[in-house]
Design a protein around this motif. Structure first.
Motif, PDB file in Angstrom:
ATOM      1  N   ILE A 146     -39.087   9.248 -17.181  1.00 26.48           N
ATOM      2  CA  ILE A 146     -39.372  10.106 -17.946  1.00 26.48           C
ATOM      3  C   ILE A 146     -40.175  11.465 -17.192  1.00 26.48           C
ATOM      4  CG2 ILE A 146     -40.515  10.990 -19.950  1.00 26.48           C
ATOM      5  CD1 ILE A 146     -39.991   8.096 -20.966  1.00 26.48           C
ATOM      6  N   TYR A 201     -41.044  15.860 -16.448  1.00 30.12           N
ATOM      7  CA  TYR A 201     -40.721  17.188 -17.195  1.00 30.12           C
ATOM      8  C   TYR A 201     -40.990  18.206 -15.835  1.00 30.12           C
ATOM      9  CZ  TYR A 201     -42.536  14.818 -21.219  1.00 30.12           C
ATOM     10  OH  TYR A 201     -42.688  13.962 -22.286  1.00 30.12           O
ATOM     11  N   LYS A 219     -37.172  18.421 -19.883  1.00 30.36           N
ATOM     12  CA  LYS A 219     -37.698  17.170 -20.061  1.00 30.36           C
ATOM     13  C   LYS A 219     -36.464  16.249 -19.600  1.00 30.36           C
ATOM     14  CE  LYS A 219     -39.151  13.321 -23.136  1.00 30.36           C
ATOM     15  NZ  LYS A 219     -39.697  12.880 -24.351  1.00 30.36           N
ATOM     16  N   ILE A 270     -34.906  11.991 -19.364  1.00 39.35           N
ATOM     17  CA  ILE A 270     -35.464  10.519 -19.787  1.00 39.35           C
ATOM     18  C   ILE A 270     -34.736   9.601 -18.756  1.00 39.35           C
ATOM     19  CG2 ILE A 270     -36.419  11.080 -21.971  1.00 39.35           C
ATOM     20  CD1 ILE A 270     -33.530  10.253 -23.145  1.00 39.35           C
ATOM     21  N   ASN A 314     -49.041  11.419 -21.077  1.00 37.12           N
ATOM     22  CA  ASN A 314     -48.147  10.445 -21.685  1.00 37.12           C
ATOM     23  C   ASN A 314     -46.689  11.353 -22.126  1.00 37.12           C
ATOM     24  OD1 ASN A 314     -48.525  10.790 -24.562  1.00 37.12           O
ATOM     25  ND2 ASN A 314     -50.294   9.442 -24.185  1.00 37.12           N
ATOM     26  N   GLU A 315     -45.930  10.543 -22.667  1.00 35.58           N
ATOM     27  CA  GLU A 315     -44.807  11.385 -23.421  1.00 35.58           C
ATOM     28  C   GLU A 315     -45.341  12.064 -24.383  1.00 35.58           C
ATOM     29  OE1 GLU A 315     -40.155  10.445 -24.513  1.00 35.58           O
ATOM     30  OE2 GLU A 315     -41.504   8.764 -23.964  1.00 35.58           O
ATOM     31  N   ASN A 316     -46.305  11.795 -25.229  1.00 41.34           N
ATOM     32  CA  ASN A 316     -46.782  12.749 -26.285  1.00 41.34           C
ATOM     33  C   ASN A 316     -47.847  13.687 -26.039  1.00 41.34           C
ATOM     34  OD1 ASN A 316     -44.627  11.570 -27.889  1.00 41.34           O
ATOM     35  ND2 ASN A 316     -45.964   9.588 -27.867  1.00 41.34           N
TER      36      ASN A 316
END
Length: 139
Positions: A89, A91, A102, A104, A131-133
């Protein structure tokens, strides 16, 4: 006497932590703008004209990634900043068209992230992901 002892200790401690750097050949002549190692073995390099490289051996060798999903004319964009939160994951920001994407799957496929709340937020140039969020994008 005390000053010279302290100076000598500083010089010795500095010399003992010095490292030798070796140049690693990379299969591109493009300007490279970002590097990120989400683990001790997997690393990514992003650069001009859509250059995206990946290493799976701690940076000893680098291979071009054939990727999909970037909505730009091939070769007309520069990857500016990149941040991976794990080996899969990540960006990336793209100039000049302000793209923010993004992946994954380790860089093979990218999806554009475009939040309508950003308004005319231009030139997304820097990324930091907790993190991812939780991601900071600056420009």
């Amino acid at each position: 006497m005390k000053k010279s002892l302290i100076i000598s200790m500083l010089i010795l401690s500095t010399a003992s932590i010095a490292q030798t750097w070796n140049e690693i050949p990379i299969s591109t002549n493009e300007k490279l703008n970002a590097i990120d190692f989400p683990s001790s073995t997997v690393g990514y390099i992003a650069g001009n004209t859509g250059t995206l490289l990946k290493s799976i051996d701690g940076g000893e060798t680098w291979n071009q990634i054939s990727y999909a999903g970037i909505n730009q004319t091939p070769g007309s964009y520069d990857f500016q900043s990149m941040e991976f939160i794990d080996e899969s994951i990540g960006y990336i920001t793209i100039l000049p068209n302000m793209g923010f994407y993004k992946t994954i799957d380790g860089g093979a496929n990218w999806n554009e992230i475009n939040d309508p709340n950003w308004g005319s937020f231009c030139y997304r140039q820097s990324i930091y992901a907790f993190n991812e969020n939780s991601i900071f994008v600056g420009g």
